[in-house]
Scaffold this motif. Sequence first.
Motif, PDB file in Angstrom:
ATOM      1  N   LYS A   1       0.823  -1.198   0.000  1.00 27.89           N
ATOM      2  CA  LYS A   1       0.000   0.000   0.000  1.00 27.89           C
ATOM      3  C   LYS A   1       0.865   1.260   0.000  1.00 27.89           C
ATOM      4  N   ASN A   2       1.933   1.288   0.791  1.00 26.06           N
ATOM      5  CA  ASN A   2       2.787   2.481   0.835  1.00 26.06           C
ATOM      6  C   ASN A   2       3.384   2.794  -0.517  1.00 26.06           C
ATOM      7  N   ASN A   3       3.823   1.752  -1.255  1.00 21.85           N
ATOM      8  CA  ASN A   3       4.387   1.977  -2.590  1.00 21.85           C
ATOM      9  C   ASN A   3       3.335   2.548  -3.514  1.00 21.85           C
ATOM     10  N   ARG A   4       2.116   2.029  -3.427  1.00 17.66           N
ATOM     11  CA  ARG A   4       1.024   2.536  -4.266  1.00 17.66           C
ATOM     12  C   ARG A   4       0.756   3.999  -3.933  1.00 17.66           C
ATOM     13  N   ASP A   5       0.706   4.337  -2.642  1.00 21.50           N
ATOM     14  CA  ASP A   5       0.447   5.718  -2.251  1.00 21.50           C
ATOM     15  C   ASP A   5       1.563   6.651  -2.707  1.00 21.50           C
ATOM     16  N   SER A   6       2.813   6.176  -2.696  1.00 23.25           N
ATOM     17  CA  SER A   6       3.923   7.038  -3.114  1.00 23.25           C
ATOM     18  C   SER A   6       3.900   7.297  -4.618  1.00 23.25           C
ATOM     19  N   LEU A   7       3.196   6.459  -5.369  1.00 22.44           N
ATOM     20  CA  LEU A   7       3.099   6.652  -6.817  1.00 22.44           C
ATOM     21  C   LEU A   7       1.948   7.571  -7.210  1.00 22.44           C
ATOM     22  N   ARG A   8       0.947   7.684  -6.364  1.00 26.94           N
ATOM     23  CA  ARG A   8      -0.225   8.493  -6.704  1.00 26.94           C
ATOM     24  C   ARG A   8       0.184   9.941  -6.962  1.00 26.94           C
ATOM     25  N   GLY A   9      -0.009  10.390  -8.195  1.00 27.13           N
ATOM     26  CA  GLY A   9       0.334  11.755  -8.591  1.00 27.13           C
ATOM     27  C   GLY A   9       1.802  11.966  -8.936  1.00 27.13           C
ATOM     28  N   ALA A  10       2.630  10.937  -8.777  1.00 32.50           N
ATOM     29  CA  ALA A  10       4.060  11.077  -9.063  1.00 32.50           C
ATOM     30  C   ALA A  10       4.295  11.210 -10.567  1.00 32.50           C
ATOM     31  N   LYS A  11       5.334  11.951 -10.928  1.00 30.69           N
ATOM     32  CA  LYS A  11       5.760  12.060 -12.327  1.00 30.69           C
ATOM     33  C   LYS A  11       6.856  11.025 -12.553  1.00 30.69           C
ATOM     34  N   VAL A  12       6.612  10.132 -13.519  1.00 30.84           N
ATOM     35  CA  VAL A  12       7.505   8.998 -13.752  1.00 30.84           C
ATOM     36  C   VAL A  12       7.955   8.990 -15.211  1.00 30.84           C
ATOM     37  N   LEU A  13       9.244   8.761 -15.417  1.00 26.00           N
ATOM     38  CA  LEU A  13       9.816   8.587 -16.739  1.00 26.00           C
ATOM     39  C   LEU A  13      10.243   7.140 -16.864  1.00 26.00           C
ATOM     40  N   GLU A  14       9.766   6.451 -17.908  1.00 16.46           N
ATOM     41  CA  GLU A  14      10.234   5.099 -18.163  1.00 16.46           C
ATOM     42  C   GLU A  14      11.163   5.121 -19.372  1.00 16.46           C
ATOM     43  N   LEU A  15      12.362   4.595 -19.198  1.00 20.74           N
ATOM     44  CA  LEU A  15      13.347   4.513 -20.280  1.00 20.74           C
ATOM     45  C   LEU A  15      13.284   3.127 -20.902  1.00 20.74           C
ATOM     46  N   GLY A  16      13.308   3.062 -22.222  1.00 21.01           N
ATOM     47  CA  GLY A  16      13.300   1.775 -22.915  1.00 21.01           C
ATOM     48  C   GLY A  16      12.046   0.980 -22.615  1.00 21.01           C
ATOM     49  N   THR A  17      10.900   1.562 -22.893  1.00 22.48           N
ATOM     50  CA  THR A  17       9.623   0.996 -22.456  1.00 22.48           C
ATOM     51  C   THR A  17       9.278  -0.362 -23.048  1.00 22.48           C
ATOM     52  N   GLY A  18       9.817  -0.705 -24.211  1.00 25.62           N
ATOM     53  CA  GLY A  18       9.439  -1.989 -24.815  1.00 25.62           C
ATOM     54  C   GLY A  18       7.968  -1.987 -25.183  1.00 25.62           C
ATOM     55  N   THR A  19       7.199  -2.917 -24.612  1.00 18.82           N
ATOM     56  CA  THR A  19       5.756  -2.989 -24.910  1.00 18.82           C
ATOM     57  C   THR A  19       4.947  -2.034 -24.051  1.00 18.82           C
ATOM     58  N   GLY A  20       5.562  -1.478 -23.015  1.00 22.21           N
ATOM     59  CA  GLY A  20       4.874  -0.520 -22.158  1.00 22.21           C
ATOM     60  C   GLY A  20       4.241  -1.108 -20.914  1.00 22.21           C
ATOM     61  N   ILE A  21       4.375  -2.399 -20.679  1.00 22.09           N
ATOM     62  CA  ILE A  21       3.682  -3.045 -19.570  1.00 22.09           C
ATOM     63  C   ILE A  21       4.041  -2.450 -18.214  1.00 22.09           C
TER      64      ILE A  21
END
Length: 188
Positions: free
Chosen positions: A1-21
């Motif tokens: 739950k804490n990890n989920r809460d820390s992601l809410r509203g966070a700005k995230v950059l994914e490098l080398g996304t592949g299929t995007g999963i």
Amino acid sequence: KNNRDSLRGAKVLELGTGTGIVGISVASLGANVVLTDREEKLLGLVNKNIEANRKAIKAGGGSAKTEIMDWSNRAGTSTVALTEGPFDYIIASDILYSSPSHGMLLETLWQCACVDTKVLIAYPSRDLEWEVRSKGVDPVPPDERCMHKFSQLTAQRFHIEIVSYYPPSEPRRGNKGYSVYVMSMQLK
């Protein structure tokens, strides 16, 4: 739950996304994710995958979009960093397999990270002999050396820690299976 809460509203950059999963999954947990790769054709597939998962992303309160990012194009990397950043997280998986690209990756991380950015890189260790035989790829340095080389290169600018290690669970296609390292990095 804490990890989920820390992601809410966070700005995230994914490098080398592949299929995007990975990026789509993070967006469905409430993050605003920019999924990047260097090939426009691949990002077309990622956009289809985002659209197919639009309800889950919306239900989670996140968003997902794609951008072309080629680490060898510093101007393009800067544009993404300036228009989309600063980022709370930079995530990537399976991007350390080519030692010659490590310098460009480091510069990309340097351009896109700020002091508070957490960088998480998942790195699967492979049976390279199987990769060479089955895919005809050129052999790369043994995985531990490859990861060690990247760690040495980045140590001047980033604090680095292996936060998780998952040993291989089952042999796959005759190889010894994959083990996965998760590396956490933050600017010094």
